[in-house]
Design a protein around this motif. Structure first.
Motif, PDB file in Angstrom:
ATOM      1  N   ASN A 190      -8.499  45.771  25.417  1.00  0.00           N
ATOM      2  CA  ASN A 190      -7.168  45.256  25.056  1.00  0.00           C
ATOM      3  C   ASN A 190      -6.088  45.938  25.878  1.00  0.00           C
ATOM      4  O   ASN A 190      -6.235  47.074  26.285  1.00  0.00           O
ATOM      5  CB  ASN A 190      -6.863  45.551  23.581  1.00  0.00           C
ATOM      6  N   ASP A 191      -4.993  45.206  26.051  1.00  0.00           N
ATOM      7  CA  ASP A 191      -3.854  45.806  26.740  1.00  0.00           C
ATOM      8  C   ASP A 191      -2.599  45.265  26.078  1.00  0.00           C
ATOM      9  O   ASP A 191      -2.182  44.141  26.350  1.00  0.00           O
ATOM     10  CB  ASP A 191      -3.904  45.459  28.228  1.00  0.00           C
ATOM     11  N   TYR A 192      -2.019  46.065  25.191  1.00  0.00           N
ATOM     12  CA  TYR A 192      -0.865  45.568  24.439  1.00  0.00           C
ATOM     13  C   TYR A 192       0.309  45.250  25.356  1.00  0.00           C
ATOM     14  O   TYR A 192       0.979  44.235  25.189  1.00  0.00           O
ATOM     15  CB  TYR A 192      -0.417  46.565  23.362  1.00  0.00           C
ATOM     16  N   CYS A 193       0.566  46.124  26.338  1.00  0.00           N
ATOM     17  CA  CYS A 193       1.704  45.912  27.245  1.00  0.00           C
ATOM     18  C   CYS A 193       1.598  44.571  27.946  1.00  0.00           C
ATOM     19  O   CYS A 193       2.568  43.844  28.099  1.00  0.00           O
ATOM     20  CB  CYS A 193       1.787  47.033  28.269  1.00  0.00           C
ATOM     21  N   SER A 195      -0.013  41.942  26.858  1.00  0.00           N
ATOM     22  CA  SER A 195       0.179  40.798  25.981  1.00  0.00           C
ATOM     23  C   SER A 195       1.657  40.654  25.611  1.00  0.00           C
ATOM     24  O   SER A 195       2.150  39.538  25.454  1.00  0.00           O
ATOM     25  CB  SER A 195      -0.716  40.893  24.739  1.00  0.00           C
ATOM     26  N   LEU A 196       2.380  41.767  25.538  1.00  0.00           N
ATOM     27  CA  LEU A 196       3.822  41.672  25.276  1.00  0.00           C
ATOM     28  C   LEU A 196       4.529  41.031  26.466  1.00  0.00           C
ATOM     29  O   LEU A 196       5.347  40.137  26.302  1.00  0.00           O
ATOM     30  CB  LEU A 196       4.388  43.068  25.002  1.00  0.00           C
ATOM     31  N   SER A 197       4.187  41.481  27.646  1.00  0.00           N
ATOM     32  CA  SER A 197       4.761  40.894  28.865  1.00  0.00           C
ATOM     33  C   SER A 197       4.488  39.399  28.914  1.00  0.00           C
ATOM     34  O   SER A 197       5.350  38.611  29.284  1.00  0.00           O
ATOM     35  CB  SER A 197       4.152  41.527  30.114  1.00  0.00           C
ATOM     36  N   ALA A 199       3.953  37.427  26.381  1.00  0.00           N
ATOM     37  CA  ALA A 199       4.768  36.743  25.379  1.00  0.00           C
ATOM     38  C   ALA A 199       6.183  36.507  25.910  1.00  0.00           C
ATOM     39  O   ALA A 199       6.799  35.478  25.647  1.00  0.00           O
ATOM     40  CB  ALA A 199       4.816  37.560  24.098  1.00  0.00           C
ATOM     41  N   PHE A 200       6.678  37.457  26.669  1.00  0.00           N
ATOM     42  CA  PHE A 200       8.010  37.311  27.260  1.00  0.00           C
ATOM     43  C   PHE A 200       7.987  36.457  28.525  1.00  0.00           C
ATOM     44  O   PHE A 200       9.002  36.279  29.166  1.00  0.00           O
ATOM     45  CB  PHE A 200       8.577  38.684  27.631  1.00  0.00           C
ATOM     46  N   LYS A 201       6.824  35.999  28.894  1.00  0.00           N
ATOM     47  CA  LYS A 201       6.639  35.243  30.139  1.00  0.00           C
ATOM     48  C   LYS A 201       7.231  35.985  31.331  1.00  0.00           C
ATOM     49  O   LYS A 201       7.994  35.453  32.128  1.00  0.00           O
ATOM     50  CB  LYS A 201       7.263  33.842  30.036  1.00  0.00           C
ATOM     51  N   GLN A 202       6.891  37.248  31.419  1.00  0.00           N
ATOM     52  CA  GLN A 202       7.375  38.010  32.571  1.00  0.00           C
ATOM     53  C   GLN A 202       6.396  37.849  33.716  1.00  0.00           C
ATOM     54  O   GLN A 202       5.190  37.766  33.498  1.00  0.00           O
ATOM     55  CB  GLN A 202       7.506  39.493  32.200  1.00  0.00           C
ATOM     56  N   LEU A 206       6.074  41.727  38.478  1.00  0.00           N
ATOM     57  CA  LEU A 206       7.169  42.561  38.009  1.00  0.00           C
ATOM     58  C   LEU A 206       6.752  43.435  36.829  1.00  0.00           C
ATOM     59  O   LEU A 206       7.319  44.484  36.593  1.00  0.00           O
ATOM     60  CB  LEU A 206       8.362  41.689  37.594  1.00  0.00           C
ATOM     61  N   ALA A 207       5.748  42.963  36.077  1.00  0.00           N
ATOM     62  CA  ALA A 207       5.337  43.697  34.884  1.00  0.00           C
ATOM     63  C   ALA A 207       4.803  45.071  35.267  1.00  0.00           C
ATOM     64  O   ALA A 207       4.931  46.028  34.517  1.00  0.00           O
ATOM     65  CB  ALA A 207       4.279  42.914  34.129  1.00  0.00           C
ATOM     66  N   GLY A 208       4.214  45.165  36.442  1.00  0.00           N
ATOM     67  CA  GLY A 208       3.772  46.470  36.937  1.00  0.00           C
ATOM     68  C   GLY A 208       2.540  46.986  36.215  1.00  0.00           C
ATOM     69  O   GLY A 208       1.912  46.297  35.423  1.00  0.00           O
ATOM     70  N   SER A 210       0.322  48.795  33.621  1.00  0.00           N
ATOM     71  CA  SER A 210       0.562  49.023  32.204  1.00  0.00           C
ATOM     72  C   SER A 210      -0.035  50.350  31.731  1.00  0.00           C
ATOM     73  O   SER A 210       0.006  50.653  30.556  1.00  0.00           O
ATOM     74  CB  SER A 210       0.040  47.864  31.362  1.00  0.00           C
TER      75      SER A 210
END
Lengths: 508, 497
Positions: A190-193, A195-197, A199-202, A206-208, A210
């Protein structure tokens, strides 16, 4: 099988002088600054002596130039990678020595060896991929091929890979709560970062990364040591193998590989320096060198000027210069700020850099082998009375005239500037006659244009604007009789509002 | 994502020009801007920047005109978008102060985290409002700018994003209160841990393992290390939230800026039309042309100020580059000059103009050189200053600019002033630079008229049959006698009556 130097074709660096030479010309033609610029990113290797010791035979120079050119064409990137890896190997080996925890000591060594084996194999395959031309690199390739087939290397490689793999497979996770932490010997993907990214459609780029940066530093903190103790209980097998590995391979680095890496820095430093110039639109080339006493330079320029910060965004004026075999003495005249000194410097730089096997700042260059380079430039730091200054100047000149041979090069810039014009002319004339007799190649820079006509065999060079616009200092050095009719003046109109001025201003 | 309501493919780049202040003063822009702003200082600053910019792309002006036309049909729509954008920006104040680099270090990470999450909640709500607003109104809109803006919003902030982030929002709010997370790890170089990755925000270790380990060394160790880990985790997640919030804030700031301009346009329209002043959308021509046609052009500032319809003027001037306006004082010359300047500026930001018809070529920029009243009284030493001002104009002017000269060189004699002005007029004429000059120098006007230049126009005050002045300006040869005389009579007669 023995390793052969890639810097000296006879394998014997005959008496490399340590430290910086104090000869005047290093300062006068700004070789000091240039060398500092070249080695500034590689100071851990102590490259200075290599740059301050000129080579004395054409073969020695050609040995280096051939290697330099070959690296420049095809090998700079892989060799840079190799040298970066080697730097890391040494760093890890140092960590291993300085660590205060024995398991960490073992592991740093394992990791150093892991990078080392990889780098050496990569180097070999990059060299195998091309048909090497230069003698130096061909010799090295032969040696390297031998080295990687020795059992020393093959055993190291096999054991290192195997143990590293065991460690790489270890997974664990940490459960963090407000006031406690728990180590669990398993993990998932799992990688929470992420999945958050998502969700924000980043955008993914750019998300870099994690992953978290935890526990800075190379030593183990108290907390990490506790953590390690727990992990050792969970994974006893790989940890148990570390000690025997360490006692077997504590000195795995081959001396000749280290030596090669060190010598390589000369080439890497030079090429990085000249490639940066190339990105700024400044050309460099590999000089052709011979015993014939002639010079042929196309678009030569002053490196120190071109790289100085004051010169950013300004166009660098390149100058062509030819000196035929029978010509020895050149007198360069022209107005102040006309590029005379710059030209004198660029000539000195091209000659000197070619004598240590470096590329030179010009589009094309044909040079000759000289024994010594002498310069005399006026220095601002000199204080004292005019008389004292003149005495000093004459002493230095005497020294030059005494030591120069017919194979030397002399660059004299504005001699006798502290005396009257009349004296400067009389002394200049005598100096030129002396130089004539010595048959030494000499560039004599002066604002006294009459000196160019002292002897028929003198080559007269003039620094002059080549456009009508006097405000633009686009000076070019050309061969022609000195006429002295050179002055700079610019006229400024107060408001610029006459009919023709307005028309021009509106349209530009 | 950018709103792109001012340009189809890029955002507005503000550049302060040296001439801006002069232009503001000479054309009396301030009352016009105040009308547009209606006490909203932000709109005032925004419209000022955009009006002073003189846009030179015909397509861009049409693009903006279309948007204004949509706005005129549904003014509330625009005002609402502007309010939403403004509210988000206003709500972000604490957040932005907290995130400032010099302040940043002093605030505990958890507080920063909570501030960001609070703002995130506001943003998500407002974004929903914005999208609902679009869904209700967009089908009435014809402009490319507005339709593509809401298309982009639908794409960037679709329903599933808003609902999914809502779920995350709850998780993050919970995390702000209490930490229960799981981090995965590997063994890296030199036994340093590596690949630390947050696996879950709400996690518990397997129950059996937990029971077994509770009593052993696995729990409650290294309090310092623990704090470091928690802070790093908060930083990491804050980074992601911050990227989303900052992107959205950047968008909202732009949206506020761009819609602010249009709200200003709608305000101006309301004020002008409710009093029955006519407006129309101008026809911009390429900047390589030289053309000027207008019907019923008036000075909007005068109109707003007095509330009654000012004098209107007509002109048809194809290919003309030199406009010489002469005649009596109080003849409406300066007013006309200002009306032309204002109409040109308004056209070149995409606005409607104070005329029933207006067609002109676009210009790079407008330059004004007005003799101000205070100058008139100080005769000596002022020529130097006037020349200096012209010198500054000449630094920036291009053949595609417009130059408005109002009584230039009145600080010197007619002879000297005429000579200087002649050079300027000749130079401008040759490079086809459009010049409007108001002058009382008969010598200058006569010289210009005698040249019979093909592309020159001469305007002077119209005289009604009654002999009464109408303040209208029509084509006519410059006359040497000033109407000052009959103005004098008019006033003297009146006072004697």
């Amino acid at each position: 099988m023995l390793y052969h130097s890639i810097l000296f074709h006879n394998n014997s660096p005959t008496s490399i002088k340590q430290g910086h030479s104090t000869s005047d010309f290093f300062h006068d033609i700004h070789i000091h600054t240039i060398i500092q610029d070249i080695v500034k990113n590689n100071d851990e290797y102590d490259l200075f002596p290599l740059f301050y010791n000129k080579l004395s035979t054409i073969d020695a120079i050609k040995y280096r130039t051939a290697i330099m050119e070959e690296i420049d064409c095809l090998l700079l990137e892989p060799l840079e990678t190799f040298s970066r890896d080697m730097r890391k190997v040494r760093k890890y080996a140092d960590y291993s020595k300085s660590s205060n925890e024995k398991y960490q000591q073992y592991k740093w060594l394992l990791d150093a060896a892991y990078i080392y084996c990889f780098a050496v194999k990569e180097l070999h395959s990059s060299l195998s991929a091309i048909h090497l031309q230069s003698l130096g690199l061909r010799r090295f390739y032969k040696w390297l091929t031998y080295y990687i087939s020795t059992t020393d290397f093959t055993m190291l490689d096999k054991d290192t890979l195997a143990l590293r793999k065991e460690f790489d497979q270890i997974q664990y996770s940490m459960f963090i709560e407000e006031d406690n932490i728990l180590i669990y010997p398993d993990d998932n993907e799992n990688d929470y970062c992420q999945s958050l990214s998502r969700a924000f459609k980043q955008e993914v780029e750019l998300a870099g990364d994690s992953s978290l940066q935890l526990f800075a530093g190379v030593q183990l903190s108290e907390a990490e040591k506790e953590l390690q103790t727990i992990l050792r209980k969970h994974f006893p097998k790989p940890f148990g193998k570390l000690k025997p590995y360490y006692s077997k391979y504590a000195h795995f680095i081959n001396d000749s590989i280290m030596n090669f890496d060190h010598e390589l820095q000369f080439y890497i430093a030079c090429l990085q320096y000249f490639r940066t110039l190339k990105h700024q639109g400044l050309r460099y080339c590999y000089p052709e060198i011979s015993n014939q006493k002639e010079l042929h330079i196309i678009a030569g320029y002053d490196l120190s000027l071109a790289t100085s910060e004051l010169h950013v965004d300004k166009k660098v004026i390149g100058n062509d210069f030819t000196l035929n075999p029978n010509e020895r003495l050149c007198v360069l005249t022209g107005p102040n700020q006309g590029g005379k000194t710059t030209f004198a410097r660029s000539l000195g730089q091209i000659l000197y850099l070619s004598s240590i096997g470096c590329p030179v700042p010009s589009k094309q260059a044909k040079v000759f082998l000289f024994d010594k380079l002498f310069t005399h430039f006026p220095s601002k730091e000199e204080t004292g009375t005019n008389a004292g200054k003149l005495i000093d100047e004459l002493t230095r000149l005497e020294n030059i005239l005494d030591n120069a041979t017919c194979d030397s090069v002399i660059i004299l810039n504005e001699l006798f500037s502290s005396t009257t014009t009349r004296d400067a002319y009389a002394m200049g004339k005598k100096t030129l006659r002396k130089l004539m007799r010595k048959n030494t190649m000499c560039l004599y820079v002066t604002h006294l244009f009459e000196l160019a006509a002292v002897h028929d065999d003198i080559v007269s060079l003039v620094a002059a604007t080549n456009t009508c616009d006097l405000s633009q200092r686009t000076f070019k050095i050309t061969r022609r009789a000195a006429d002295g009719l050179l002055h700079n003046s610019t006229m400024v109109e107060k408001y610029g509002l006459t009919l023709s001025q307005i028309k021009e201003r509106i349209q530009t | 994502m950018k709103p792109f309501l001012l340009y189809e493919h890029h955002t507005f780049q503000h550049q302060i020009q040296t001439h801006d202040q002069v232009l503001m003063q000479d054309l009396q822009l301030e009352p016009l801007l105040r009308t547009m702003a209606q006490h909203d200082h932000y709109i005032y600053k925004t419209t000022m920047k955009i009006i002073l910019h003189t846009e030179t792309n015909v397509n861009t002006l049409h693009y903006r005109q279309q948007i204004i036309k949509d706005g005129l049909k549904n003014p509330d729509f625009f005002t609402n978008i502007y309010s939403i954008a403004s509210e988000i920006v206003a709500e972000s104040e604490i957040y932005q102060a907290t995130m400032k680099p010099n302040y940043y270090m002093t605030v505990p990470i958890r507080e920063k985290f909570k501030t960001a999450i609070t703002l995130l909640e506001v943003i998500l709500t407002k974004l929903k409002d914005l999208r609902r607003l679009g869904k209700l109104n967009i089908h009435h809109c014809k402009s490319k700018g507005l339709t593509s803006l809401f298309n982009k919003l639908d794409k960037r902030y679709p329903d599933e994003l808003l609902s999914e982030t809502n779920a995350h929002l709850q998780l993050l709010q919970q995390m702000g209160e209490e930490v229960h997370l799981k981090i995965g790890a590997r063994i890296g170089d030199g036994l340093k841990g590596s690949d630390f990755i947050i696996r879950d925000l709400l996690a518990q270790p397997p129950l059996s393992f937990r029971k077994k380990k509770l009593k052993s060394s696995g729990v409650s160790m290294f309090p310092n290390g623990l704090n470091e880990i928690k802070e790093t985790v908060f930083h990491k997640i804050l980074g992601i939230v911050k990227r989303f919030v900052d992107e959205c804030l950047d968008f909202c700031k732009l949206l506020r800026f761009e819609t602010g301009f249009y709200v200003g346009c709608l305000h101006l329209h309301h004020v002008l039309t409710k009093r029955g002043f006519e407006i129309s959308f101008p026809v911009p021509e390429s900047d390589s042309e030289r053309t000027l046609f207008y019907n019923d052009l008036y000075d909007p500032v005068l109109a707003i100020h007095t509330g009654i319809q000012p004098v209107v003027n007509d002109l048809q001037a194809d290919k003309s580059v030199q406009f010489v306006i002469t005649g009596a004082n109080q003849g409406g010359k300066s007013t006309l000059l200002r009306s032309i300047g204002l109409a040109q500026l308004m056209m070149q930001c995409g606005l409607f103009v104070p005329a029933t018809f207006y067609r002109a070529n676009l210009c790079d920029r407008i330059f004004t050189h007005f003799t101000r009243e205070e100058d008139m009284h100080m005769i000596s030493g002022k020529l130097d200053e006037e020349l200096l001002r012209l010198d500054q104009i000449m630094d920036d002017i291009t053949p595609r600019s417009v130059l408005l000269l109002n009584e230039p060189f009145s600080s010197t004699t007619e002879r000297e002033g005429s000579l200087i002005a002649r050079d300027i007029l000749s130079a401008c004429y040759e490079v086809k630079l459009k010049v409007f000059i108001v002058t009382h120098f008969y010598e200058l006007a006569k010289w210009a008229y005698m040249k019979k230049a093909e592309h020159a126009v001469f305007l002077s005050p119209e005289r009604a049959y009654s002999g009464k002045r109408t303040f209208k300006l029509t084509y006519g040869e410059p006359e040497s006698t000033s109407y000052g005389e009959d103005l004098f009579h008019h006033i003297i007669e009146k006072t004697h009556d």
